[in-house]
Design a protein around this motif. Structure first.
Motif, PDB file in Angstrom:
ATOM      1  N   LEU A  71       0.827  -1.214   0.000  1.00  0.00           N
ATOM      2  CA  LEU A  71       0.000   0.000   0.000  1.00  0.00           C
ATOM      3  C   LEU A  71       0.856   1.256   0.000  1.00  0.00           C
ATOM      4  O   LEU A  71       0.507   2.257  -0.643  1.00  0.00           O
ATOM      5  N   MET A  72       1.980   1.226   0.715  1.00  0.00           N
ATOM      6  CA  MET A  72       2.862   2.394   0.736  1.00  0.00           C
ATOM      7  C   MET A  72       3.468   2.655  -0.642  1.00  0.00           C
ATOM      8  O   MET A  72       3.615   3.802  -1.063  1.00  0.00           O
ATOM      9  N   VAL A  73       3.832   1.586  -1.332  1.00  0.00           N
ATOM     10  CA  VAL A  73       4.339   1.754  -2.700  1.00  0.00           C
ATOM     11  C   VAL A  73       3.252   2.362  -3.574  1.00  0.00           C
ATOM     12  O   VAL A  73       3.498   3.305  -4.347  1.00  0.00           O
ATOM     13  N   TRP A  74       2.031   1.850  -3.443  1.00  0.00           N
ATOM     14  CA  TRP A  74       0.923   2.372  -4.246  1.00  0.00           C
ATOM     15  C   TRP A  74       0.627   3.828  -3.886  1.00  0.00           C
ATOM     16  O   TRP A  74       0.326   4.641  -4.768  1.00  0.00           O
ATOM     17  N   ALA A  75       0.701   4.168  -2.595  1.00  0.00           N
ATOM     18  CA  ALA A  75       0.444   5.545  -2.169  1.00  0.00           C
ATOM     19  C   ALA A  75       1.449   6.502  -2.801  1.00  0.00           C
ATOM     20  O   ALA A  75       1.095   7.629  -3.190  1.00  0.00           O
ATOM     21  N   TRP A  76       2.712   6.076  -2.901  1.00  0.00           N
ATOM     22  CA  TRP A  76       3.710   6.919  -3.545  1.00  0.00           C
ATOM     23  C   TRP A  76       3.340   7.170  -5.011  1.00  0.00           C
ATOM     24  O   TRP A  76       3.458   8.297  -5.505  1.00  0.00           O
ATOM     25  N   VAL A  77       2.879   6.133  -5.680  1.00  0.00           N
ATOM     26  CA  VAL A  77       2.471   6.270  -7.078  1.00  0.00           C
ATOM     27  C   VAL A  77       1.326   7.280  -7.191  1.00  0.00           C
ATOM     28  O   VAL A  77       1.338   8.170  -8.050  1.00  0.00           O
ATOM     29  N   GLU A  78       0.317   7.156  -6.325  1.00  0.00           N
ATOM     30  CA  GLU A  78      -0.836   8.048  -6.381  1.00  0.00           C
ATOM     31  C   GLU A  78      -0.440   9.485  -6.066  1.00  0.00           C
ATOM     32  O   GLU A  78      -0.903  10.430  -6.714  1.00  0.00           O
ATOM     33  N   LEU A  79       0.398   9.663  -5.056  1.00  0.00           N
ATOM     34  CA  LEU A  79       0.782  11.009  -4.645  1.00  0.00           C
ATOM     35  C   LEU A  79       1.606  11.704  -5.716  1.00  0.00           C
ATOM     36  O   LEU A  79       1.387  12.891  -6.009  1.00  0.00           O
ATOM     37  N   THR A  80       2.547  10.998  -6.329  1.00  0.00           N
ATOM     38  CA  THR A  80       3.358  11.627  -7.380  1.00  0.00           C
ATOM     39  C   THR A  80       2.525  11.948  -8.611  1.00  0.00           C
ATOM     40  O   THR A  80       2.839  12.877  -9.358  1.00  0.00           O
ATOM     41  N   HIS A 114       3.113   7.886 -15.739  1.00  0.00           N
ATOM     42  CA  HIS A 114       2.478   7.334 -14.539  1.00  0.00           C
ATOM     43  C   HIS A 114       2.243   5.838 -14.690  1.00  0.00           C
ATOM     44  O   HIS A 114       2.565   5.046 -13.788  1.00  0.00           O
ATOM     45  N   GLU A 115       1.699   5.432 -15.837  1.00  0.00           N
ATOM     46  CA  GLU A 115       1.420   4.012 -16.062  1.00  0.00           C
ATOM     47  C   GLU A 115       2.699   3.190 -16.131  1.00  0.00           C
ATOM     48  O   GLU A 115       2.772   2.078 -15.583  1.00  0.00           O
ATOM     49  N   LEU A 116       3.709   3.713 -16.780  1.00  0.00           N
ATOM     50  CA  LEU A 116       4.982   2.996 -16.863  1.00  0.00           C
ATOM     51  C   LEU A 116       5.636   2.876 -15.490  1.00  0.00           C
ATOM     52  O   LEU A 116       6.271   1.855 -15.177  1.00  0.00           O
ATOM     53  N   THR A 117       5.459   3.898 -14.657  1.00  0.00           N
ATOM     54  CA  THR A 117       5.993   3.844 -13.294  1.00  0.00           C
ATOM     55  C   THR A 117       5.310   2.746 -12.486  1.00  0.00           C
ATOM     56  O   THR A 117       5.965   2.001 -11.744  1.00  0.00           O
ATOM     57  N   ILE A 118       3.982   2.637 -12.628  1.00  0.00           N
ATOM     58  CA  ILE A 118       3.244   1.578 -11.931  1.00  0.00           C
ATOM     59  C   ILE A 118       3.758   0.206 -12.350  1.00  0.00           C
ATOM     60  O   ILE A 118       4.013  -0.666 -11.510  1.00  0.00           O
ATOM     61  N   THR A 122       5.599  -2.382  -9.888  1.00  0.00           N
ATOM     62  CA  THR A 122       4.966  -3.683  -9.678  1.00  0.00           C
ATOM     63  C   THR A 122       5.936  -4.807 -10.016  1.00  0.00           C
ATOM     64  O   THR A 122       6.048  -5.798  -9.273  1.00  0.00           O
ATOM     65  N   ALA A 123       6.655  -4.658 -11.124  1.00  0.00           N
ATOM     66  CA  ALA A 123       7.652  -5.664 -11.494  1.00  0.00           C
ATOM     67  C   ALA A 123       8.747  -5.754 -10.438  1.00  0.00           C
ATOM     68  O   ALA A 123       9.208  -6.851 -10.091  1.00  0.00           O
ATOM     69  N   LEU A 124       9.167  -4.606  -9.896  1.00  0.00           N
ATOM     70  CA  LEU A 124      10.208  -4.596  -8.870  1.00  0.00           C
ATOM     71  C   LEU A 124       9.730  -5.294  -7.595  1.00  0.00           C
ATOM     72  O   LEU A 124      10.469  -6.087  -6.989  1.00  0.00           O
ATOM     73  N   VAL A 125       8.495  -5.022  -7.186  1.00  0.00           N
ATOM     74  CA  VAL A 125       7.941  -5.658  -5.989  1.00  0.00           C
ATOM     75  C   VAL A 125       7.860  -7.172  -6.168  1.00  0.00           C
ATOM     76  O   VAL A 125       8.173  -7.940  -5.253  1.00  0.00           O
ATOM     77  N   PHE A 126       7.445  -7.602  -7.351  1.00  0.00           N
ATOM     78  CA  PHE A 126       7.412  -9.052  -7.619  1.00  0.00           C
ATOM     79  C   PHE A 126       8.819  -9.635  -7.591  1.00  0.00           C
ATOM     80  O   PHE A 126       9.034 -10.735  -7.064  1.00  0.00           O
ATOM     81  N   ALA A 127       9.777  -8.920  -8.157  1.00  0.00           N
ATOM     82  CA  ALA A 127      11.152  -9.421  -8.171  1.00  0.00           C
ATOM     83  C   ALA A 127      11.710  -9.552  -6.760  1.00  0.00           C
ATOM     84  O   ALA A 127      12.446 -10.499  -6.451  1.00  0.00           O
ATOM     85  N   ALA A 138       3.083  -7.868  -3.316  1.00  0.00           N
ATOM     86  CA  ALA A 138       3.129  -7.936  -4.777  1.00  0.00           C
ATOM     87  C   ALA A 138       1.736  -8.128  -5.363  1.00  0.00           C
ATOM     88  O   ALA A 138       1.346  -7.446  -6.320  1.00  0.00           O
ATOM     89  N   TRP A 139       0.962  -9.056  -4.777  1.00  0.00           N
ATOM     90  CA  TRP A 139      -0.391  -9.279  -5.285  1.00  0.00           C
ATOM     91  C   TRP A 139      -1.286  -8.076  -5.026  1.00  0.00           C
ATOM     92  O   TRP A 139      -2.204  -7.786  -5.811  1.00  0.00           O
ATOM     93  N   THR A 140      -1.012  -7.350  -3.943  1.00  0.00           N
ATOM     94  CA  THR A 140      -1.755  -6.114  -3.672  1.00  0.00           C
ATOM     95  C   THR A 140      -1.514  -5.106  -4.780  1.00  0.00           C
ATOM     96  O   THR A 140      -2.456  -4.489  -5.299  1.00  0.00           O
ATOM     97  N   MET A 141      -0.265  -4.920  -5.158  1.00  0.00           N
ATOM     98  CA  MET A 141       0.070  -3.985  -6.240  1.00  0.00           C
ATOM     99  C   MET A 141      -0.605  -4.385  -7.542  1.00  0.00           C
ATOM    100  O   MET A 141      -1.184  -3.548  -8.246  1.00  0.00           O
ATOM    101  N   LEU A 142      -0.540  -5.676  -7.876  1.00  0.00           N
ATOM    102  CA  LEU A 142      -1.121  -6.142  -9.132  1.00  0.00           C
ATOM    103  C   LEU A 142      -2.636  -5.961  -9.143  1.00  0.00           C
ATOM    104  O   LEU A 142      -3.210  -5.517 -10.151  1.00  0.00           O
ATOM    105  N   LEU A 143      -3.278  -6.273  -8.031  1.00  0.00           N
ATOM    106  CA  LEU A 143      -4.729  -6.145  -7.949  1.00  0.00           C
ATOM    107  C   LEU A 143      -5.160  -4.688  -8.023  1.00  0.00           C
ATOM    108  O   LEU A 143      -6.119  -4.338  -8.734  1.00  0.00           O
TER     109      LEU A 143
END
Length: 279
Positions: A71-80, A114-118, A122-127, A138-143
């Protein structure tokens, strides 16, 4: 409270509070928003480290921590995105009278970075967690990415509530890419897919071990919330009241829908079809 009920409650709170926090931060003065992004960037590093650290753990605590980090990773994406830091090469309003294909190209250009950053994050979190016992983050980010992409497509094609009024002033040009309409053909399968995902995840949680059940209940709740957010797009109600505490004075001054140019409004395609959204 059972483990599954606790997971559901925790996810509901995280969704409600996290969304409100993003709204609140985005309503701050420009200098404060920059500080918020700087602080969020520091938390992004912490979250990525947390994803890696919890991957090898096999406890319910690790599941919750992995989820929180996702969620914190996703929040950074939304905020930026909402601060305008990472959007796309096209920052101009879409002119009226364009074809659907031309509108789509401009809309993609407005959010491309923005989309490319997501996708990259997401790929980094899975890795960082691939092959580990805990991959909830990782599944949270993908969902979240799947639900948000569906929401964006539905808002582009036409929905009752686009919530353009929630966009900050410097992002209002994005509303020119939205469409207002009573229905669009993508909504029914998108809404059904979100509901089906929630049902399947909750069914799997009922049969899983306690730790796996916690992860599945969290993801099932996210899928159910995705379906709910889609429903908000088409229902004759506005969901902002859920976050009135974070909107401050803006809550009472949001424009009525639709706020898009009339050339982007869609006539009904069929009385039986509905349309959708998500935050």
């Amino acid at each position: 409270m059972t483990a599954n009920a606790l997971a559901i409650a925790a996810t509901l709170f995280a969704w409600w509070f996290g969304t409100g926090a993003i709204f609140w931060l985005n309503g701050l003065p420009r200098r404060a928003r920059r500080r918020s992004v700087a602080a969020a960037s520091g938390l992004l590093v912490v979250a990525l480290a947390g994803i890696a650290a919890t991957a090898s753990e096999t406890s319910a605590g690790a599941v919750y921590l992995s989820f929180a980090c996702g969620l914190m990773v996703w929040a950074w994406v939304e905020l930026t995105f909402l601060t305008g830091l990472i959007t796309g090469p096209n920052r101009a309003p879409a002119p009226a009278g364009l074809s659907l294909a031309a509108r789509f190209r401009l809309a993609v250009g407005a959010i491309l970075w923005h989309e490319l950053t997501i996708l990259a994050l997401t790929a980094l979190v899975f890795a960082l967690s691939w092959g580990g016992a805990t991959m909830t983050g990782a599944w949270t980010m993908l969902l979240l990415w799947a639900m948000r992409t569906s929401t964006k497509l539905n808002i582009f094609l036409g929905v009752r509530n686009t919530y353009a009024g929630l966009l900050p002033e410097h992002m209002r040009y994005l509303a020119s890419h939205f469409s207002a309409g009573r229905m669009n053909p993508l909504f029914p399968p998108a809404f059904a897919a979100a509901l089906l995902a929630a049902v399947l995840l909750f069914a799997a949680a009922a049969e899983a071990s306690p730790v796996d059940a916690t992860a599945l209940a969290i993801l099932g709740t996210l899928a159910a919330l995705g379906a709910l957010e889609h429903a908000f797009l088409v229902l004759p109600i506005r969901s902002e009241a859920l976050w009135s505490w974070s909107l401050g004075g803006r809550a009472g001054h949001l424009p009525d829908e639709p706020s898009q140019p009339s050339s982007h409004r869609r006539a009904p395609l069929a009385r039986a079809v509905v349309h959708t959204e998500a935050t």
